[in-house]
Scaffold this motif. Structure first.
Motif, short mmCIF file in Angstrom:
data_model
loop_
_atom_site.label_atom_id
_atom_site.label_comp_id
_atom_site.label_asym_id
_atom_site.label_seq_id
_atom_site.Cartn_x
_atom_site.Cartn_y
_atom_site.Cartn_z
N UNK A 141 -38.68 9.68 79.22
CA UNK A 141 -39.76 10.37 80.13
C UNK A 141 -40.26 11.80 79.62
N UNK A 142 -41.34 11.90 79.31
CA UNK A 142 -41.88 13.11 79.00
C UNK A 142 -41.97 14.32 79.87
N UNK A 143 -41.65 15.62 79.85
CA UNK A 143 -41.68 16.58 81.06
C UNK A 143 -43.17 16.46 81.58
N UNK A 144 -44.16 16.10 80.68
CA UNK A 144 -45.36 16.27 81.47
C UNK A 144 -45.80 15.05 82.13
N UNK A 145 -45.03 14.23 82.14
CA UNK A 145 -44.90 12.81 82.92
C UNK A 145 -46.55 12.20 82.61
N UNK A 149 -49.76 18.27 80.94
CA UNK A 149 -49.50 19.56 81.66
C UNK A 149 -48.18 19.67 82.18
N UNK A 150 -47.35 20.88 81.78
CA UNK A 150 -46.04 21.16 82.24
C UNK A 150 -45.88 22.25 83.17
N UNK A 151 -45.44 22.11 84.45
CA UNK A 151 -45.59 23.40 85.33
C UNK A 151 -44.37 24.03 85.29
N UNK A 152 -44.41 25.43 85.25
CA UNK A 152 -43.22 26.12 85.43
C UNK A 152 -43.18 27.57 86.17
N UNK A 153 -42.25 28.24 86.35
CA UNK A 153 -42.63 29.65 87.03
C UNK A 153 -42.44 30.67 85.89
N UNK A 154 -43.14 31.48 85.83
CA UNK A 154 -43.19 32.69 84.98
C UNK A 154 -43.03 33.84 86.06
N UNK A 155 -42.07 34.79 85.66
CA UNK A 155 -41.85 35.99 86.43
C UNK A 155 -42.81 36.84 86.66
N UNK A 156 -43.77 36.88 85.81
CA UNK A 156 -45.02 37.89 85.87
C UNK A 156 -46.15 37.18 86.33
N UNK A 157 -46.35 35.96 86.00
CA UNK A 157 -47.60 35.02 86.26
C UNK A 157 -47.41 34.18 87.50
N UNK A 162 -47.98 24.72 81.31
CA UNK A 162 -48.10 24.70 79.78
C UNK A 162 -48.51 23.45 79.31
N UNK A 163 -49.33 23.52 78.27
CA UNK A 163 -50.11 22.34 77.71
C UNK A 163 -48.52 21.61 77.11
N UNK A 164 -48.74 20.39 77.09
CA UNK A 164 -47.35 19.56 76.58
C UNK A 164 -47.69 19.57 75.12
N UNK A 165 -46.47 20.08 74.32
CA UNK A 165 -46.40 20.03 72.92
C UNK A 165 -46.45 18.94 72.25
#
Length: 212
Positions: A141-145, A149-157, A162-165
């Motif tokens: 399983x790839x994190x982007x499914x 696109x991989x969603x995550x939480x950024x403390x500033x934004x 995140x675009x899947x590498x």
């Protein structure tokens, strides 16, 4: 035996082309990830020392023939996908386990990658090799499914994507280096994720880098 020059299988050589040129042509069609895998499964010694270019070419051919074209490309795609996820710390446990089953000798894989990278100095990638330069898969399983696109939480934004590498490797490269590299356009092979269990066992450039 490791450390000995391997004679490639007999193959018809075009008139006016030396056997060494023929071997180089075959290696030129392989991406750096494919060369890495080929060296890993070859008789190349794991001890780090300098080898003659013709010896490294012979080992690449040996490893490629040992796995066969389909398995070589499959292993290389999984290796490149794992490397891309590793660069962002996104490797799922299941994917890591399958990677270690396929490539149990991490130091040998790293050494094979270095030798594969060095080989590009005397055997540059052909157009066929460049056409598969972004070929990557995730063995599980790839994190982007599969969405890219991989969603995550950024403390500033806050919530960001995140675009899947793996599935957006070509796009990420174009954003960083431009759509062209070495005078040619590089294209992605598109999303490809394997969810089947790995049945093989056996161990190359950063997600932003061009394999050339």
């Amino acid at each position: 035996m490791p450390g000995t020059l391997v004679k490639p299988h007999a193959r018809q050589v075009e008139q006016g082309v030396s056997p060494l040129d023929s071997v180089s042509a075959r290696v030129a069609d392989l991406t750096l990830a494919e060369r890495t895998v080929a060296l890993y499964v070859s008789d190349m010694p794991s001890a780090r020392r300098r080898f003659a270019p013709e010896q490294v070419r012979a080992w690449i051919v040996q490893g490629a023939e040992r796995l066969g074209e389909q398995e070589l490309r499959r292993w290389a795609a999984f290796e490149r996908g794992h490397r891309a996820l590793t660069s962002f710390g996104l490797v799922p446990k299941e994917v890591q386990q399958r990677h270690e089953e396929r490539f149990p000798k991490a130091k040998r894989l790293d050494w094979a990658g270095q030798q594969a990278s060095n080989s590009s100095a005397y055997v540059p990638l052909s157009d066929a090799g460049h056409a598969r330069v972004f070929s990557s898969e995730v063995d599980g399983p790839c994190p982007c499914r599969g969405t890219g696109s991989i969603g995550f939480y950024d403390w500033e934004d806050g919530e960001v994507d995140l675009m899947c590498p793996v599935h957006c490797a070509a796009e990420l490269h174009a954003m960083r280096w431009g759509p062209r590299s070495s005078g040619r356009v590089l294209s992605s092979t598109g999303p490809a994720t394997s969810t089947g269990a790995s049945t093989t066992s056996g161990d190359a450039a950063q997600v932003w880098a061009v394999e050339s």
